[in-house]
Enzyme design. Sequence first.
Site, PDB file in Angstrom:
ATOM      1  N   GLY A  59      -2.613   0.504  -7.821  1.00 61.94           N
ATOM      2  CA  GLY A  59      -1.426  -0.170  -7.299  1.00 61.94           C
ATOM      3  C   GLY A  59      -1.151  -1.501  -7.949  1.00 61.94           C
TER       4      GLY A  59
ATOM      5  N   MET B 215      -7.656   4.374  -4.056  1.00 63.75           N
ATOM      6  CA  MET B 215      -7.133   4.124  -2.713  1.00 63.75           C
ATOM      7  C   MET B 215      -7.965   3.065  -2.010  1.00 63.75           C
ATOM      8  SD  MET B 215      -4.559   6.221  -2.325  1.00 63.75           S
ATOM      9  CE  MET B 215      -4.379   6.255  -0.545  1.00 63.75           C
ATOM     10  N   SER B 216      -7.360   1.902  -1.775  1.00 62.20           N
ATOM     11  CA  SER B 216      -8.042   0.859  -1.010  1.00 62.20           C
ATOM     12  C   SER B 216      -7.710   0.946   0.471  1.00 62.20           C
ATOM     13  CB  SER B 216      -7.626  -0.517  -1.535  1.00 62.20           C
ATOM     14  OG  SER B 216      -6.251  -0.746  -1.287  1.00 62.20           O
ATOM     15  N   GLY B 217      -6.605   1.608   0.780  1.00 65.60           N
ATOM     16  CA  GLY B 217      -6.108   1.640   2.149  1.00 65.60           C
ATOM     17  C   GLY B 217      -4.930   0.716   2.354  1.00 65.60           C
ATOM     18  N   GLY B 218      -4.581  -0.050   1.327  1.00 68.50           N
ATOM     19  CA  GLY B 218      -3.486  -0.998   1.432  1.00 68.50           C
ATOM     20  C   GLY B 218      -2.149  -0.415   1.021  1.00 68.50           C
ATOM     21  N   THR B 219      -1.131  -1.250   1.120  1.00 67.66           N
ATOM     22  CA  THR B 219       0.249  -0.852   0.850  1.00 67.66           C
ATOM     23  C   THR B 219       0.444  -0.357  -0.576  1.00 67.66           C
ATOM     24  OG1 THR B 219       1.080  -2.430   2.486  1.00 67.66           O
ATOM     25  CG2 THR B 219       2.630  -1.689   0.795  1.00 67.66           C
TER      26      THR B 219
ATOM     27  N   CYS C 159     -13.932  -7.516 -12.286  1.00 63.09           N
ATOM     28  CA  CYS C 159     -13.964  -6.248 -11.557  1.00 63.09           C
ATOM     29  C   CYS C 159     -13.063  -5.215 -12.223  1.00 63.09           C
ATOM     30  CB  CYS C 159     -13.538  -6.473 -10.107  1.00 63.09           C
ATOM     31  SG  CYS C 159     -13.444  -4.968  -9.124  1.00 63.09           S
TER      32      CYS C 159
ATOM     33  N   CYS D 189     -12.485 -10.090  -2.484  1.00 66.09           N
ATOM     34  CA  CYS D 189     -12.749  -9.063  -1.476  1.00 66.09           C
ATOM     35  C   CYS D 189     -14.128  -9.171  -0.846  1.00 66.09           C
ATOM     36  CB  CYS D 189     -12.542  -7.678  -2.080  1.00 66.09           C
ATOM     37  SG  CYS D 189     -13.767  -7.215  -3.345  1.00 66.09           S
TER      38      CYS D 189
ATOM     39  N   SER E  88      -1.639   0.707  -3.146  1.00 65.75           N
ATOM     40  CA  SER E  88      -2.269   1.946  -3.610  1.00 65.75           C
ATOM     41  C   SER E  88      -1.680   3.160  -2.894  1.00 65.75           C
ATOM     42  CB  SER E  88      -3.784   1.885  -3.411  1.00 65.75           C
ATOM     43  OG  SER E  88      -4.132   1.697  -2.055  1.00 65.75           O
TER      44      SER E  88
END
EC number: 2.8.1.13
Length: 346
Positions: free
Chosen positions: A114, A7-11, A90, A187, A13
């Site tokens: 995602g 979970m990155s917090g974005g759409t 990464c 990032c 994921s």
Amino acid sequence: MTIAVAMSGGTDSLFALVLLKEQGQQVCGLHARFIPPTGHDPVPDIRAMCDRLGVDLHVVDLTEAFEEHVVRPFMEDYMVGRTPNPCARCNATMKFGLLADAAAHVGAVHLATGHYARLLRHPRWGTVLQRGVDPAKDQSYFLSLVPHARLEKAVFPLGNWRKEAVRGELARRSIVPPLPSESQEICFVPDDDYRAFLKDRRVRLPGPGPIVTTRGRKIGSHAGLWQYTEGQRKGLGIAWHEPLYVVGKDMENNMLLVGGREALASPGCVAEEVNLLVPYEDWPAEVAVRIRYRQQPLSARVTLRDGRLYARFREPQPPAARGQVLAVYDMEHHVLGGGVILGPLP
């Protein structure tokens, strides 16, 4: 069987998590801190969203490992004139390396992300990586360095989705991502300004030197080889009777080599750090390769020799940038393997 969702917090994921949960999978959220927060900390918002969805969230601090495995090699590549691809590194070392290990530590059997790519089962090869259906978002190129054993434990729920449909489905469910905007290209580089980042880190970079044509004529000075990429046209600062392009870098003599469009024609490239996703003996004679992201695949013949991939393009191409990824595909868009570009064919 629990699936941990990165979970990155974005759409992307977030929708991966929603999809898996709606399919009846047992899921948990897993957020990795790769860089120290410099402003708004996304973790409270991600945790609140997971609470709303009835999902546990685990947070793992990987900042030191990220510095060692991604940031430091990124800086070192520029020091020697390469154009690094930190996202591919990464994926191979962090997301499907240490983060996957963290997923196992919290009891998850698989790690979902995602990424816009597909994973299929093949009777001989096992798990096979394939391009995502959305050509504008396909990320298989960046995944070509991930070891096969790691992909065996991966899940890509968005492989058959298009980005606009993902946004629409979240909106239909009245779910707003904690970080709704697209993430920046790199990032850990503020505003994607790698020059400012390297200078802020006080990286010792090659200084100015001569710009020389392929015929050996000095026509100007460059600001440091690290600021240029093979195939580059803009930003050379030279008024000339024809457009000039970067065709190579002579690191030993600190010279930037330039030429006209005809000098761009490169027959192929060599890659090291080879990662085979399909046994080489099963590769077809004619394959497709990508030497940069958002590039249409190029017809080529690729041979594996002494631990390196030698790609010969069917038609000459602009030179491949050293440090970028060579991804190899078959005609069904399966990823056969990848490597890090070392230079042009000898």
